[in-house]
Design a protein around this motif. Sequence first.
Motif, PDB file in Angstrom:
ATOM      1  N   MET A   1      50.727 -27.384 -13.138  1.00 36.22           N
ATOM      2  CA  MET A   1      50.274 -27.092 -11.785  1.00 36.22           C
ATOM      3  C   MET A   1      49.785 -28.039 -10.769  1.00 36.22           C
ATOM      4  SD  MET A   1      48.272 -24.357 -10.757  1.00 36.22           S
ATOM      5  CE  MET A   1      47.958 -23.326 -12.122  1.00 36.22           C
ATOM      6  N   TYR A   2      50.160 -27.606  -9.497  1.00 31.36           N
ATOM      7  CA  TYR A   2      50.075 -28.585  -8.371  1.00 31.36           C
ATOM      8  C   TYR A   2      48.598 -28.265  -7.801  1.00 31.36           C
ATOM      9  CZ  TYR A   2      51.127 -31.309  -4.092  1.00 31.36           C
ATOM     10  OH  TYR A   2      51.301 -31.926  -3.157  1.00 31.36           O
ATOM     11  N   LYS A   3      47.878 -29.319  -7.401  1.00 29.64           N
ATOM     12  CA  LYS A   3      46.434 -28.882  -6.627  1.00 29.64           C
ATOM     13  C   LYS A   3      46.432 -29.982  -5.528  1.00 29.64           C
ATOM     14  CE  LYS A   3      43.355 -27.993 -10.411  1.00 29.64           C
ATOM     15  NZ  LYS A   3      42.346 -28.379 -11.004  1.00 29.64           N
ATOM     16  N   LYS A   4      45.967 -29.475  -4.465  1.00 32.64           N
ATOM     17  CA  LYS A   4      45.548 -30.029  -3.365  1.00 32.64           C
ATOM     18  C   LYS A   4      44.629 -29.620  -2.614  1.00 32.64           C
ATOM     19  CE  LYS A   4      48.977 -30.885   0.684  1.00 32.64           C
ATOM     20  NZ  LYS A   4      48.957 -32.587   0.390  1.00 32.64           N
ATOM     21  N   MET A   5      43.733 -30.754  -2.239  1.00 32.51           N
ATOM     22  CA  MET A   5      42.439 -30.145  -1.508  1.00 32.51           C
ATOM     23  C   MET A   5      42.731 -30.332   0.254  1.00 32.51           C
ATOM     24  SD  MET A   5      38.696 -31.700  -1.639  1.00 32.51           S
ATOM     25  CE  MET A   5      38.273 -30.896  -3.104  1.00 32.51           C
ATOM     26  N   ILE A   6      42.500 -29.362   1.052  1.00 29.17           N
ATOM     27  CA  ILE A   6      42.693 -29.276   2.342  1.00 29.17           C
ATOM     28  C   ILE A   6      41.370 -28.700   2.980  1.00 29.17           C
ATOM     29  CG2 ILE A   6      45.070 -28.832   2.214  1.00 29.17           C
ATOM     30  CD1 ILE A   6      44.760 -26.144   2.256  1.00 29.17           C
ATOM     31  N   VAL A   7      41.383 -29.436   4.475  1.00 30.63           N
ATOM     32  CA  VAL A   7      40.362 -28.770   5.367  1.00 30.63           C
ATOM     33  C   VAL A   7      41.102 -27.964   6.440  1.00 30.63           C
ATOM     34  CG1 VAL A   7      38.734 -29.228   7.099  1.00 30.63           C
ATOM     35  CG2 VAL A   7      39.168 -30.957   5.180  1.00 30.63           C
ATOM     36  N   LEU A   8      40.478 -26.632   6.471  1.00 33.68           N
ATOM     37  CA  LEU A   8      41.391 -25.733   7.494  1.00 33.68           C
ATOM     38  C   LEU A   8      40.411 -25.664   8.694  1.00 33.68           C
ATOM     39  CD1 LEU A   8      42.589 -23.200   4.896  1.00 33.68           C
ATOM     40  CD2 LEU A   8      43.939 -25.271   5.773  1.00 33.68           C
ATOM     41  N   ARG A   9      41.107 -25.484   9.794  1.00 34.17           N
ATOM     42  CA  ARG A   9      40.347 -25.266  11.082  1.00 34.17           C
ATOM     43  C   ARG A   9      41.012 -24.030  11.629  1.00 34.17           C
ATOM     44  NH1 ARG A   9      36.627 -29.206  12.688  1.00 34.17           N
ATOM     45  NH2 ARG A   9      36.531 -30.981  11.644  1.00 34.17           N
ATOM     46  N   PHE A  10      40.164 -23.379  11.958  1.00 35.33           N
ATOM     47  CA  PHE A  10      40.725 -21.877  12.516  1.00 35.33           C
ATOM     48  C   PHE A  10      40.185 -21.911  14.070  1.00 35.33           C
ATOM     49  CE2 PHE A  10      41.614 -19.545   8.481  1.00 35.33           C
ATOM     50  CZ  PHE A  10      41.067 -20.386   7.437  1.00 35.33           C
ATOM     51  N   PRO A  11      41.091 -21.665  14.915  1.00 39.65           N
ATOM     52  CA  PRO A  11      40.659 -21.698  16.500  1.00 39.65           C
ATOM     53  C   PRO A  11      39.961 -20.275  16.572  1.00 39.65           C
ATOM     54  CG  PRO A  11      42.980 -22.288  16.124  1.00 39.65           C
ATOM     55  CD  PRO A  11      42.447 -21.835  14.699  1.00 39.65           C
ATOM     56  N   PRO A  12      38.998 -20.063  17.366  1.00 44.12           N
ATOM     57  CA  PRO A  12      38.286 -18.953  17.678  1.00 44.12           C
ATOM     58  C   PRO A  12      38.987 -17.602  17.439  1.00 44.12           C
ATOM     59  CG  PRO A  12      37.444 -20.616  19.153  1.00 44.12           C
ATOM     60  CD  PRO A  12      38.588 -21.245  18.323  1.00 44.12           C
ATOM     61  N   GLU A  13      40.353 -17.567  18.070  1.00 44.86           N
ATOM     62  CA  GLU A  13      40.982 -16.507  18.179  1.00 44.86           C
ATOM     63  C   GLU A  13      41.301 -15.813  17.010  1.00 44.86           C
ATOM     64  OE1 GLU A  13      41.379 -19.208  19.795  1.00 44.86           O
ATOM     65  OE2 GLU A  13      43.501 -20.012  19.569  1.00 44.86           O
ATOM     66  N   ILE A  14      41.592 -16.680  15.930  1.00 44.61           N
ATOM     67  CA  ILE A  14      42.077 -16.086  14.543  1.00 44.61           C
ATOM     68  C   ILE A  14      41.084 -16.074  13.573  1.00 44.61           C
ATOM     69  CG2 ILE A  14      44.358 -16.796  15.183  1.00 44.61           C
ATOM     70  CD1 ILE A  14      43.843 -19.012  13.197  1.00 44.61           C
ATOM     71  N   THR A  15      39.893 -16.378  13.786  1.00 44.19           N
ATOM     72  CA  THR A  15      38.861 -16.250  12.717  1.00 44.19           C
ATOM     73  C   THR A  15      38.493 -15.027  12.067  1.00 44.19           C
ATOM     74  OG1 THR A  15      37.121 -16.056  14.382  1.00 44.19           O
ATOM     75  CG2 THR A  15      37.461 -18.279  13.437  1.00 44.19           C
ATOM     76  N   ASP A  16      39.101 -13.705  12.881  1.00 46.44           N
ATOM     77  CA  ASP A  16      38.936 -12.383  12.167  1.00 46.44           C
ATOM     78  C   ASP A  16      40.170 -11.869  11.343  1.00 46.44           C
ATOM     79  OD1 ASP A  16      40.576 -12.510  14.543  1.00 46.44           O
ATOM     80  OD2 ASP A  16      39.671 -10.575  15.143  1.00 46.44           O
ATOM     81  N   GLN A  17      41.071 -12.974  11.360  1.00 45.86           N
ATOM     82  CA  GLN A  17      42.502 -12.733  10.697  1.00 45.86           C
ATOM     83  C   GLN A  17      42.033 -12.914   8.949  1.00 45.86           C
ATOM     84  OE1 GLN A  17      45.909 -14.054  12.374  1.00 45.86           O
ATOM     85  NE2 GLN A  17      45.085 -13.477  14.376  1.00 45.86           N
ATOM     86  N   PRO A  18      42.724 -12.121   8.170  1.00 52.84           N
ATOM     87  CA  PRO A  18      42.573 -12.189   6.721  1.00 52.84           C
ATOM     88  C   PRO A  18      43.621 -13.058   6.250  1.00 52.84           C
ATOM     89  CG  PRO A  18      43.850 -10.202   7.014  1.00 52.84           C
ATOM     90  CD  PRO A  18      43.272 -10.726   8.492  1.00 52.84           C
ATOM     91  N   LEU A  19      43.882 -14.115   6.741  1.00 50.43           N
ATOM     92  CA  LEU A  19      44.819 -15.299   6.495  1.00 50.43           C
ATOM     93  C   LEU A  19      44.602 -16.046   5.056  1.00 50.43           C
ATOM     94  CD1 LEU A  19      45.050 -17.251   9.830  1.00 50.43           C
ATOM     95  CD2 LEU A  19      46.539 -15.618   9.012  1.00 50.43           C
ATOM     96  N   ILE A  20      43.448 -16.065   4.299  1.00 50.45           N
ATOM     97  CA  ILE A  20      43.232 -16.621   3.331  1.00 50.45           C
ATOM     98  C   ILE A  20      43.770 -15.654   2.102  1.00 50.45           C
ATOM     99  CG2 ILE A  20      41.598 -17.834   1.722  1.00 50.45           C
ATOM    100  CD1 ILE A  20      42.589 -19.379   3.963  1.00 50.45           C
ATOM    101  N   CYS A  21      43.332 -14.406   2.423  1.00 54.24           N
ATOM    102  CA  CYS A  21      43.839 -13.205   1.334  1.00 54.24           C
ATOM    103  C   CYS A  21      45.213 -13.272   1.478  1.00 54.24           C
ATOM    104  CB  CYS A  21      43.121 -12.043   1.838  1.00 54.24           C
ATOM    105  SG  CYS A  21      41.511 -11.745   1.559  1.00 54.24           S
ATOM    106  N   SER A  22      45.998 -13.239   2.585  1.00 50.86           N
ATOM    107  CA  SER A  22      47.400 -13.173   2.636  1.00 50.86           C
ATOM    108  C   SER A  22      47.896 -14.248   1.836  1.00 50.86           C
ATOM    109  CB  SER A  22      47.893 -13.195   4.116  1.00 50.86           C
ATOM    110  OG  SER A  22      47.089 -11.957   4.639  1.00 50.86           O
ATOM    111  N   LEU A  23      47.403 -15.590   1.919  1.00 44.92           N
ATOM    112  CA  LEU A  23      47.846 -17.025   1.787  1.00 44.92           C
ATOM    113  C   LEU A  23      47.999 -16.737   0.041  1.00 44.92           C
ATOM    114  CD1 LEU A  23      48.333 -19.855   2.039  1.00 44.92           C
ATOM    115  CD2 LEU A  23      46.065 -20.069   1.409  1.00 44.92           C
ATOM    116  N   SER A  24      46.931 -16.156  -0.566  1.00 41.03           N
ATOM    117  CA  SER A  24      46.811 -16.067  -2.085  1.00 41.03           C
ATOM    118  C   SER A  24      48.009 -14.971  -2.360  1.00 41.03           C
ATOM    119  CB  SER A  24      45.474 -15.669  -2.441  1.00 41.03           C
ATOM    120  OG  SER A  24      45.325 -15.134  -3.601  1.00 41.03           O
ATOM    121  N   ARG A  25      47.891 -13.814  -1.830  1.00 36.03           N
ATOM    122  CA  ARG A  25      48.771 -12.560  -2.256  1.00 36.03           C
ATOM    123  C   ARG A  25      50.256 -13.085  -1.864  1.00 36.03           C
ATOM    124  NH1 ARG A  25      46.095  -8.733   0.408  1.00 36.03           N
ATOM    125  NH2 ARG A  25      47.338  -9.180   2.190  1.00 36.03           N
TER     126      ARG A  25
END
Length: 142
Positions: A1-25
């Motif tokens: 199992m590979y693990k990584k810790m990351i910091v994500l910055r979401f520009p204002p125009e994309i904060t309403d997109q379900p990107l993290i859900c899609s990332l997982s799925r």
Amino acid sequence: MYKKMIVLRFPPEITDQPLICSLSREHDLCFNILKATILPGQEGIMVLEISGNRKNVNAGLRYLREHGVKVKSVAQEVRRKDEVCFQCGACTAMCPTDALYMDRDTYEVKFDPELCKGCEFCIAVCPVRAMELRFSHEKVLA
Ligand code: SF4
Ligand code: SF4
């Protein structure tokens, strides 16, 4: 199992997109959100630990970048669990910086964290997983 810790910055125009859900799925990844501040119309920041198969993790990070998310890795440090290490010496041949080395007087395998560059070679080679990656939560969450 590979693990990584990351910091994500979401520009204002994309904060309403379900990107993290899609990332997982879509990339079969697990994640643990350590901190998140995301308000509609403002820049969002999220600190998360992501894990899965290495190829999927890299594909997932690419997916986020392609959708405008700024992705930054968090400093990680390598530590040795001294109680687990049985002094086989396999890691000393792999370590490119001599952070792991054999003491010529005592024949003990020693670890100098100051010399470690975090390449993770020793983690892959250690038969008992004595070498481990730790994340600096304090640095991120301060
Ligand atoms: S992570 Fe790399 S540099 Fe650090 S101790 Fe292991 S092999 Fe050496
Ligand atoms: S490979 Fe693992 S068990 Fe062997 S000396 Fe290095 S840390 Fe210890």
